[in-house]
Write a protein that holds these residues in place. Sequence first.
Motif, PDB file in Angstrom:
ATOM      1  N   HIS A  41       0.842  -1.194   0.000  1.00 24.22           N
ATOM      2  CA  HIS A  41       0.000   0.000   0.000  1.00 24.22           C
ATOM      3  C   HIS A  41       0.878   1.246   0.000  1.00 24.22           C
ATOM      4  O   HIS A  41       2.082   1.155   0.168  1.00 24.22           O
ATOM      5  CB  HIS A  41      -1.001  -0.002   1.171  1.00 24.22           C
ATOM      6  N   GLY A  43       1.059   5.662   1.087  1.00 21.40           N
ATOM      7  CA  GLY A  43       0.548   6.744   1.920  1.00 21.40           C
ATOM      8  C   GLY A  43       0.504   8.005   1.080  1.00 21.40           C
ATOM      9  O   GLY A  43       1.502   8.369   0.447  1.00 21.40           O
ATOM     10  N   ARG A  45      -0.200  12.101   0.591  1.00 23.68           N
ATOM     11  CA  ARG A  45      -0.228  13.419   1.232  1.00 23.68           C
ATOM     12  C   ARG A  45      -0.439  14.435   0.134  1.00 23.68           C
ATOM     13  O   ARG A  45       0.354  14.524  -0.801  1.00 23.68           O
ATOM     14  CB  ARG A  45       1.072  13.686   1.985  1.00 23.68           C
ATOM     15  N   ASP A  72       3.395   3.071  12.684  1.00 20.54           N
ATOM     16  CA  ASP A  72       2.741   4.376  12.557  1.00 20.54           C
ATOM     17  C   ASP A  72       3.260   5.202  11.375  1.00 20.54           C
ATOM     18  O   ASP A  72       3.525   6.401  11.503  1.00 20.54           O
ATOM     19  CB  ASP A  72       2.877   5.147  13.872  1.00 20.54           C
ATOM     20  N   ALA A  74       1.699   6.281   8.739  1.00 21.68           N
ATOM     21  CA  ALA A  74       0.800   7.362   8.327  1.00 21.68           C
ATOM     22  C   ALA A  74       1.066   8.638   9.139  1.00 21.68           C
ATOM     23  O   ALA A  74       1.175   9.727   8.575  1.00 21.68           O
ATOM     24  CB  ALA A  74      -0.648   6.921   8.463  1.00 21.68           C
ATOM     25  N   ARG A  75       1.170   8.497  10.444  1.00 20.14           N
ATOM     26  CA  ARG A  75       1.442   9.679  11.280  1.00 20.14           C
ATOM     27  C   ARG A  75       2.827  10.240  10.983  1.00 20.14           C
ATOM     28  O   ARG A  75       3.014  11.439  10.844  1.00 20.14           O
ATOM     29  CB  ARG A  75       1.336   9.326  12.768  1.00 20.14           C
ATOM     30  N   GLN A  78       2.700  12.054   7.830  1.00 20.75           N
ATOM     31  CA  GLN A  78       1.535  12.944   7.740  1.00 20.75           C
ATOM     32  C   GLN A  78       0.757  12.636   6.462  1.00 20.75           C
ATOM     33  O   GLN A  78       0.476  13.525   5.654  1.00 20.75           O
ATOM     34  CB  GLN A  78       1.957  14.402   7.808  1.00 20.75           C
ATOM     35  N   ALA A  79       0.413  11.352   6.296  1.00 19.20           N
ATOM     36  CA  ALA A  79      -0.246  10.899   5.075  1.00 19.20           C
ATOM     37  C   ALA A  79      -1.406   9.974   5.424  1.00 19.20           C
ATOM     38  O   ALA A  79      -1.517   9.489   6.547  1.00 19.20           O
ATOM     39  CB  ALA A  79       0.763  10.164   4.202  1.00 19.20           C
ATOM     40  N   GLU A  80      -2.252   9.739   4.455  1.00 17.05           N
ATOM     41  CA  GLU A  80      -3.370   8.817   4.595  1.00 17.05           C
ATOM     42  C   GLU A  80      -3.030   7.526   3.861  1.00 17.05           C
ATOM     43  O   GLU A  80      -2.704   7.556   2.668  1.00 17.05           O
ATOM     44  CB  GLU A  80      -4.645   9.423   3.984  1.00 17.05           C
ATOM     45  N   PRO A  81      -3.104   6.374   4.544  1.00 17.04           N
ATOM     46  CA  PRO A  81      -2.816   5.126   3.861  1.00 17.04           C
ATOM     47  C   PRO A  81      -3.902   4.806   2.831  1.00 17.04           C
ATOM     48  O   PRO A  81      -5.070   5.095   3.032  1.00 17.04           O
ATOM     49  CB  PRO A  81      -2.798   4.074   4.974  1.00 17.04           C
ATOM     50  N   GLY A  82      -3.467   4.256   1.723  1.00 21.18           N
ATOM     51  CA  GLY A  82      -4.395   3.878   0.655  1.00 21.18           C
ATOM     52  C   GLY A  82      -3.860   2.683  -0.093  1.00 21.18           C
ATOM     53  O   GLY A  82      -2.698   2.294   0.077  1.00 21.18           O
TER      54      GLY A  82
END
Length: 86
Positions: A41, A43, A45, A72, A74-75, A78-82
């Motif tokens: 996957h 991440g 941003r 962690d 994603a944190r 500073q991204a959203e996992p996809g």
Amino acid sequence: MRALFVGGTVDNSELDLDGAQPPHSYPENGGSGRPRYKLHHVGLREGEVAYAVYAAPDAADAEVERIAGERDYARRFQAEPGPAAP
């Protein structure tokens, strides 16, 4: 973007990747016909790939998700996992 590895011989390793999209396998041209790591996957941003998670081809999706969550990513980025692009 950063490539992050889960499982296998380089577990918890990282390296920088060039380009806008990560390759579907790493190394991209391994020569053996079977990738050592597959893209699991990414991440995102601001619409761009910040990191790419690679896992051993036989790694269970749930286990890779669990480990990525514990680390962690994603944190940290500073991204959203996809999902990985098809």
